[in-house]
Design an enzyme around this catalytic site. Structure first.
Site, PDB file in Angstrom:
ATOM      1  N   ARG A 177      -8.622 -19.358   0.993  1.00 20.12           N
ATOM      2  CA  ARG A 177      -8.976 -19.002   2.084  1.00 20.12           C
ATOM      3  C   ARG A 177      -7.822 -18.218   2.978  1.00 20.12           C
ATOM      4  NH1 ARG A 177     -12.827 -20.581   5.028  1.00 20.12           N
ATOM      5  NH2 ARG A 177     -12.635 -18.745   6.106  1.00 20.12           N
ATOM      6  N   GLY A 178      -8.402 -17.594   3.797  1.00 21.80           N
ATOM      7  CA  GLY A 178      -7.284 -16.600   4.832  1.00 21.80           C
ATOM      8  C   GLY A 178      -7.445 -15.141   4.595  1.00 21.80           C
ATOM      9  N   ASN A 179      -6.895 -14.481   5.653  1.00 19.94           N
ATOM     10  CA  ASN A 179      -6.793 -12.895   5.429  1.00 19.94           C
ATOM     11  C   ASN A 179      -5.777 -12.607   4.366  1.00 19.94           C
ATOM     12  OD1 ASN A 179      -4.107 -13.146   6.348  1.00 19.94           O
ATOM     13  ND2 ASN A 179      -4.591 -13.124   8.319  1.00 19.94           N
TER      14      ASN A 179
ATOM     15  N   THR B 269      -9.991 -17.699  -5.778  1.00 22.69           N
ATOM     16  CA  THR B 269     -11.024 -16.791  -5.015  1.00 22.69           C
ATOM     17  C   THR B 269     -11.867 -17.572  -4.253  1.00 22.69           C
ATOM     18  OG1 THR B 269     -12.816 -15.142  -5.247  1.00 22.69           O
ATOM     19  CG2 THR B 269     -12.507 -17.212  -7.018  1.00 22.69           C
TER      20      THR B 269
ATOM     21  N   SER C 273      -8.177  -9.329  12.438  1.00 18.86           N
ATOM     22  CA  SER C 273      -7.256  -9.279  11.361  1.00 18.86           C
ATOM     23  C   SER C 273      -6.682  -8.028  11.223  1.00 18.86           C
ATOM     24  CB  SER C 273      -8.225  -9.703   9.908  1.00 18.86           C
ATOM     25  OG  SER C 273      -8.981  -8.466   9.588  1.00 18.86           O
TER      26      SER C 273
ATOM     27  N   LYS D 244     -19.269  -4.936   3.474  1.00 20.95           N
ATOM     28  CA  LYS D 244     -19.793  -6.204   2.436  1.00 20.95           C
ATOM     29  C   LYS D 244     -19.759  -7.653   3.357  1.00 20.95           C
ATOM     30  CE  LYS D 244     -15.771  -8.653   0.384  1.00 20.95           C
ATOM     31  NZ  LYS D 244     -14.978  -8.879  -0.814  1.00 20.95           N
ATOM     32  N   ASP D 245     -19.293  -7.459   4.290  1.00 17.60           N
ATOM     33  CA  ASP D 245     -19.244  -8.853   5.297  1.00 17.60           C
ATOM     34  C   ASP D 245     -20.776  -8.733   6.127  1.00 17.60           C
ATOM     35  OD1 ASP D 245     -17.001  -9.621   4.312  1.00 17.60           O
ATOM     36  OD2 ASP D 245     -15.986  -8.900   5.954  1.00 17.60           O
TER      37      ASP D 245
ATOM     38  N   ARG E  39     -13.032  -7.167  14.291  1.00 18.36           N
ATOM     39  CA  ARG E  39     -12.388  -8.505  14.010  1.00 18.36           C
ATOM     40  C   ARG E  39     -10.756  -8.310  14.299  1.00 18.36           C
ATOM     41  NH1 ARG E  39     -13.304 -10.015   8.157  1.00 18.36           N
ATOM     42  NH2 ARG E  39     -11.545 -11.755   8.589  1.00 18.36           N
TER      43      ARG E  39
ATOM     44  N   CYS F 128     -24.277 -13.551   2.088  1.00 21.56           N
ATOM     45  CA  CYS F 128     -22.822 -13.061   1.731  1.00 21.56           C
ATOM     46  C   CYS F 128     -22.279 -13.813   0.547  1.00 21.56           C
ATOM     47  CB  CYS F 128     -22.024 -13.190   2.895  1.00 21.56           C
ATOM     48  SG  CYS F 128     -22.161 -12.077   4.014  1.00 21.56           S
TER      49      CYS F 128
ATOM     50  N   ARG G 163     -19.471 -14.965  -6.245  1.00 28.28           N
ATOM     51  CA  ARG G 163     -19.614 -13.815  -6.825  1.00 28.28           C
ATOM     52  C   ARG G 163     -18.645 -13.541  -8.096  1.00 28.28           C
ATOM     53  NH1 ARG G 163     -17.521  -8.903  -6.930  1.00 28.28           N
ATOM     54  NH2 ARG G 163     -16.523  -9.631  -4.867  1.00 28.28           N
ATOM     55  N   ARG G 164     -17.593 -13.625  -7.471  1.00 24.19           N
ATOM     56  CA  ARG G 164     -16.114 -13.337  -8.404  1.00 24.19           C
ATOM     57  C   ARG G 164     -15.942 -14.623  -9.447  1.00 24.19           C
ATOM     58  NH1 ARG G 164     -12.557 -11.554  -3.263  1.00 24.19           N
ATOM     59  NH2 ARG G 164     -13.255  -9.326  -3.471  1.00 24.19           N
TER      60      ARG G 164
ATOM     61  N   ARG H 223      -3.374 -14.875   1.627  1.00 23.80           N
ATOM     62  CA  ARG H 223      -3.817 -15.323   0.144  1.00 23.80           C
ATOM     63  C   ARG H 223      -2.770 -14.474  -0.590  1.00 23.80           C
ATOM     64  NH1 ARG H 223     -10.031 -13.056  -0.296  1.00 23.80           N
ATOM     65  NH2 ARG H 223      -9.654 -12.069   1.843  1.00 23.80           N
TER      66      ARG H 223
HETATM   67  N1  PBG Z   1     -14.330 -11.043   4.048  1.00 25.18           N
HETATM   68  C1  PBG Z   1     -13.604 -10.628   3.080  1.00 25.18           C
HETATM   69  C2  PBG Z   1     -13.495  -9.181   3.036  1.00 25.18           C
HETATM   70  N2  PBG Z   1     -14.242  -8.268   3.520  1.00 25.18           N
HETATM   71  C3  PBG Z   1     -13.764  -6.964   3.106  1.00 25.18           C
HETATM   72  C4  PBG Z   1     -12.597  -7.150   2.327  1.00 25.18           C
HETATM   73  C5  PBG Z   1     -12.231  -5.967   1.745  1.00 25.18           C
HETATM   74  C6  PBG Z   1     -12.393  -4.616   2.228  1.00 25.18           C
HETATM   75  C7  PBG Z   1     -13.661  -4.166   1.839  1.00 25.18           C
HETATM   76  O1  PBG Z   1     -14.170  -4.659   0.670  1.00 25.18           O
HETATM   77  O2  PBG Z   1     -14.202  -3.054   2.407  1.00 25.18           O
HETATM   78  C8  PBG Z   1     -12.395  -8.397   2.242  1.00 25.18           C
HETATM   79  C9  PBG Z   1     -11.137  -8.859   1.413  1.00 25.18           C
HETATM   80  C10 PBG Z   1     -11.436  -9.147  -0.016  1.00 25.18           C
HETATM   81  O3  PBG Z   1     -12.680  -9.290  -0.394  1.00 25.18           O
HETATM   82  O4  PBG Z   1     -10.590  -9.257  -0.675  1.00 25.18           O
END
Ligand code: PBG
Length: 341
Positions: free
Chosen positions: A155-157, A133, A14, A84-85, A12, A254, A137-138, A161
């Site tokens: 939202r956002g990178n 958030t 970002s 995690k994505d 990606r 996810c 999950r959180r 955020r």
């Molecule tokens: N799509 C969000 C995402 N994917 C991976 C990370 C953080 C890096 C990681 O968990 O490896 C994040 C940002 C977040 O959750 O704050």
């Protein structure tokens, strides 16, 4: 004479994704030597382009599918993902070839700069404070412990955020992020509180694969499979496989409120993997928790651990919680959101 060749890396666009890709290239270059060159091919994925739709409504693959299309048609040879994505089931012909050493897997609380350090923990926030958030999950887990807090999408990178958090008109009193993203971008000083299962006042179990990087390759591409072995961290890979097995067994994606926490521990004189799992309803009012510690020697045993604990939780009520969420997702997709406010 060692054969010279170039490896095309998909990622990606970002800042975090590019920083993570640099980490992987550094590790692979160190092992492979000067005969292997690396080309970075970055792109914005659906999750990057759509900055308004609540994440749960965007479905699986929002961070990965378009990159996987490039892998399958050989435009790239490896994709570097935040693990995690990555959905727990991959497209035909794609495999998870390596999992890297984990950065801190925990979630953290970031407080606005304007607060000047007034608050050190979520439990210090006044009734009605707004926590940002985009993760169900959180939000689901924190609603369980912090009934006075209000949760709202953000939202956002990471830079976006953080800016929304610091914006005095943004309306946030704190936001929740992954430690790994902040640490990899050098934002260590923004971490106000680490959240884990043992956090006083209420903690968080992290996302499946959080903090680790996943290297996705084409099935059968032996040359690349051999190359990326240099990036593998065995302990993280086994822990991640156990976590992903939980998610796969519960058929989560996810955007489902499944939290995990894995730790390698010394138990009865042996090194074992401790796996904790929590499945929580969107409103935080129902939850099923479980824990199991076992000696794990390979990926198959790791997956079996995740599967057996997930099956136990499913029987104890987790399946009902997830079925209700999936029913909501199908009947009213927009209703599957974080925001109270
Ligand atoms: N799509 C969000 C995402 N994917 C991976 C990370 C953080 C890096 C990681 O968990 O490896 C994040 C940002 C977040 O959750 O704050």
């Amino acid at each position: 004479m060692t054969e010279e060749y170039t490896v095309k890396i998909g990622t990606r666009r970002s800042a975090l994704a590019l920083a993570q890709t640099d980490l992987v290239i550094a590790a692979l270059s160190k092992a492979a030597g000067p005969s292997v060159k690396f080309e970075v091919h970055s792109m914005a994925t659906m999750g990057d382009r759509d900055k308004t739709t609540p994440l749960p409504s965007l479905g699986k693959g929002l961070w990965t599918s378009e990159l996987e299309a490039k892998l399958v048609n050989k435009e790239v040879d490896v994709i570097v993902h935040s693990l995690k994505d990555m959905p727990t089931s991959l497209p035909e012909g794609c495999v998870l070839g390596a999992v890297t050493q984990r950065e801190d897997a925990r979630d953290v609380v970031v407080f606005p700069r304007r607060q000047g350090g007034e608050y050190k923990a979520l439990k210090d926030l006044p009734e009605g404070s707004v926590v940002g958030t985009s993760s169900v999950r959180r939000a689901a887990q924190l609603k369980r412990s912090y009934k006075g807090l209000v949760f709202r999408d953000v939202r956002g990178n990471i830079d976006t955020r953080l800016a929304k958090c610091d914006d005095e008109n943004g309306g946030y009193d704190a936001i929740i992020l992954a430690a790994a993203g902040l640490l990899r971008l050098g934002y260590d000083e923004r971490i106000g509180q680490y959240l884990e299962s043992s956090t006083e006042g209420g903690g968080l179990l992290h996302a499946v694969g959080q903090g680790a990087l996943g290297l996705e390759i084409r099935e059968g591409d032996e040359k690349i499979a051999e190359l990326i072995k240099a990036a593998v961290d065995e302990d993280t890979m086994m822990a991640a496989f156990a976590e992903r097995s939980v998610m796969r067994t519960l058929e989560g994606g996810c955007s489902v409120p499944i939290g995990v926490e894995t730790k390698w521990v010394e138990d009865e004189g042996e090194k074992k993997l401790r796996l904790k799992v929590a499945v929580v309803s969107l409103d935080g009012k129902k939850a099923v928790d479980g824990e199991r510690t076992e000696k794990i020697a390979n990926l198959e045993e790791a997956e079996a651990l995740g599967r057996s604990l997930a099956e136990k939780l499913a029987r104890e009520g987790a399946q009902e919680i997830l079925d209700a969420i999936n029913k909501l997702r199908e009947s009213a997709p927009g209703a599957l959101k974080v925001s109270d406010a």
